[in-house]
Design an enzyme around this catalytic site. Structure first.
Site, PDB file in Angstrom:
ATOM      1  N   GLU A  89     -12.212 -30.053 -10.908  1.00 11.86           N
ATOM      2  CA  GLU A  89     -12.438 -29.639  -9.500  1.00 11.86           C
ATOM      3  C   GLU A  89     -11.520 -30.360  -8.518  1.00 11.86           C
ATOM      4  OE1 GLU A  89     -16.655 -29.797  -8.542  1.00 11.86           O
ATOM      5  OE2 GLU A  89     -17.045 -28.054  -9.792  1.00 11.86           O
TER       6      GLU A  89
ATOM      7  N   GLU B  13     -17.998 -24.586 -15.849  1.00 11.84           N
ATOM      8  CA  GLU B  13     -19.276 -25.028 -15.278  1.00 11.84           C
ATOM      9  C   GLU B  13     -19.921 -23.801 -14.652  1.00 11.84           C
ATOM     10  OE1 GLU B  13     -19.534 -28.504 -12.739  1.00 11.84           O
ATOM     11  OE2 GLU B  13     -17.854 -29.437 -13.806  1.00 11.84           O
TER      12      GLU B  13
HETATM   13  O1  AHR Z   1     -22.397 -30.411 -12.886  1.00  7.26           O
HETATM   14  C1  AHR Z   1     -22.547 -31.240 -11.774  1.00  7.26           C
HETATM   15  C2  AHR Z   1     -21.274 -31.375 -10.956  1.00  7.26           C
HETATM   16  O2  AHR Z   1     -20.954 -30.149 -10.377  1.00  7.26           O
HETATM   17  C3  AHR Z   1     -20.019 -31.743 -11.718  1.00  7.26           C
HETATM   18  O3  AHR Z   1     -19.875 -33.109 -11.889  1.00  7.26           O
HETATM   19  C4  AHR Z   1     -18.928 -31.215 -10.825  1.00  7.26           C
HETATM   20  O4  AHR Z   1     -17.776 -30.902 -11.534  1.00  7.26           O
HETATM   21  C5  AHR Z   1     -19.572 -30.046 -10.123  1.00  7.26           C
HETATM   22  O5  AHR Z   1     -19.332 -30.061  -8.762  1.00  7.26           O
END
Ligand code: AHR
Length: 512
Positions: free
Chosen positions: A170, A289
């Site tokens: 990210e 994610e």
């Molecule tokens: O999954 C929780 C968080 O969400 C992770 O650390 C990050 O990559 C995202 O913003």
């Protein structure tokens, strides 16, 4: 209300990659410590791995595990987690203290015990090219160099052989440690990728795309980053979390359609940029994610609690208690991934244990299945072969956030073994929906139908707890299939606000 779904056994989106069913373990909250690792727990082995958690993870069936972060990785020194000396450090990303008792070797062993491939993320926040090269050499080089011999001395004679590597996490997010502009990140990711490939040409590299579809840089970020890296990487990530805002259940239930759109737009940008660069190659989308996550609770409650509690080891953070509605949305997000297998090469539900997770634990106590465990477990177990291209006709609902969407969301797969599966989400919150599915080109029978919906005496907000887990799929009576020389017709009535899976078995192919 009747919804008509049409498909043809010969019209497919593409093969279902096993890597679609990945998950994520971050050093964050109680994901690792008192989650999967708790040396004093009664079920733990001599490595400190909780047996009850491993059993649930094996049942859940994740194929890939992303590690060690997440935001955590952007301030992490991987070498703190190997060898006998484990320095205690601050983890600024989650305002916590990291003991480093659990690190690379422990995770590799744990992932092997869980039966999953490791997807390792390097730190491109506070660190860079050399550090990424070092951790790769440590993990994958057979021996004879300082780093590979250090791995061997630390107990892993054979290389770990990790294939999948994320180039940071990210990096478009202002919250990220070492956040960069697209140009800064693109250059760094390209040079890191080049060196990593020199060390191990077999690696598959994932460059970081957008953290969310609403990021102000979404689109321009991907274009710029790909201009720097397209020749060198195999996949670009997207991250997608959904939540119910201001009681707008219809929009929340439309999350699968929103994910379709996010994937579609990203795919278009990849194609445009590859054309602009004159590159004849494929770059997959790694949804590394995705999940449902009550971000308001994180912003308004958890962060304040973290600040008040000071620096502590494994604080309880983002341990969302998932409801029936959350599980139904997770089911529809899985269907979105299945519908997009021509572009999505892998995906990781974030996360696996305790932190916005399908599996929860109590320190010294039990481990149990949250509501969201079930759709993931069923889809990972039952989706195989190819994903079928389907069309839906019938009622639609207007949503404030995501426009008009089908009342019923669907994905279906046809496996080589003659087993098929249809996954259905009923977005109608108050009434059942009748569904008629016409599948041409194959004669199937329905041999099991299950639904996850509001349990007897519960509401759509019912959750599972350590003490009782009332939310789980139950048999759905009345699903029937009739076949004729042209194909199969299936009829089923979906309960209000539900996620349903139909298991099919092939009786005969009906035409060539
Ligand atoms: O999954 C929780 C968080 O969400 C992770 O650390 C990050 O990559 C995202 O913003």
């Amino acid at each position: 209300m009747t919804v008509h779904i049409e498909g043809d056994a010969g019209r497919v989106v593409g093969p279902v990659p096993r890597r679609l069913f990945g998950s994520f373990v971050e050093h964050m909250g109680r994901s690792v410590y008192t989650g999967l690792y708790e040396p004093d727990h009664s079920t733990s082995d001599d490595r400190g791995f909780r047996g009850d958690v491993l059993e649930l993870v094996r049942e859940l069936g994740p194929s890939v595990l992303r590690y060690p972060g997440g935001n955590f990785v952007s301030g992490y020194r991987w070498e703190d987690g190997v060898g006998p000396d484990r320095p205690v450090r601050l983890d600024p990303a989650w305002h916590s203290v990291e003991s480093n008792r659990f690190g690379l070797h422990e995770f590799a062993a744990w992932a092997e015990a869980a039966g999953a491939e490791v997807m390792y993320a390097v730190n491109l926040g506070t660190r860079g090219i050399q550090d990424a090269a070092d951790v790769l050499e440590y993990c994958n080089h057979p021996g004879g160099t300082e780093l590979s011999e250090r791995r061997r001395a630390n107990g892993a004679d054979r290389p770990f052989g990790f294939k999948l590597w994320c180039l940071g996490n990210e990096m478009d997010g202002p919250w990220q440690i070492g956040h960069k502009t697209a140009d800064e990140y693109g250059r760094l990711a390209a040079e890191t990728a080049r060196l990593m490939r020199m060390i191990d040409p077999a690696v598959e590299l994932v460059v970081a795309g957008s953290s969310h579809a609403d990021m102000p840089t979404f689109g321009s970020w991907e274009r710029t980053v790909l201009r720097h890296t397209a020749e060198l990487v195999d996949h670009i990530s997207l991250h997608a979390y959904y939540q119910e805002l201001h009681g707008d259940t219809d929009s929340y239930l439309a999350s699968g359609a929103a994910l379709d759109r996010f994937i579609g737009t990203t795919a278009g940008i990849i194609d445009e940029t590859l054309t602009e660069l004159g590159l004849d190659k494929k770059i997959g989308i790694s949804v590394d994610e995705w999940n449902v996550w009550d971000l308001r609770r994180w912003n308004e409650v958890d962060q304040a609690r973290l600040a008040e509690g000071g620096w502590r080891e494994h604080p309880r953070i983002i341990e969302d208690d998932y409801t029936v509605t959350d599980a139904v949305v997770v089911g529809s997000l899985l269907s979105s991934l299945l519908r997009n297998v021509d572009r999505v090469t892998m995906a990781n539900q974030a996360q696996l244990v305790n932190v916005i997770a399908p599996i929860r634990t109590e320190p010294g106590g039990p481990a149990w299945r949250q509501t969201t465990f079930h759709p993931f477990q069923r889809v990972a177990a039952l989706a195989s072969g190819v994903s079928l291209r389907l069309s839906v006709e019938g009622d639609r609902i207007r949503t404030a956030q995501h426009g008009e969407v089908d009342l019923v969301d669907v994905a279906a797969t046809a496996g080589e073994s003659g087993r098929g599966a249809v996954f259905l989400t009923n977005r109608a919150t108050a009434s059942p929906t009748e569904v008629r599915i016409r599948l041409r080109g194959a004669r199937y029978g329905v041999y099991a139908a299950e639904t996850l919906t509001t349990p007897e005496g519960g509401t759509r907000h019912t959750t599972n707890t350590a003490a009782a887990q009332p939310v789980r799929p139950v048999p759905l009576p009345g699903a029937a299939a009739t076949s004729d020389p042209g194909g199969t017709t299936i009829t089923v009535t979906l309960p209000p606000l539900s996620w349903t899976v139909l298991q099919l078995s092939l009786q005969a192919a009906s035409h060539a």
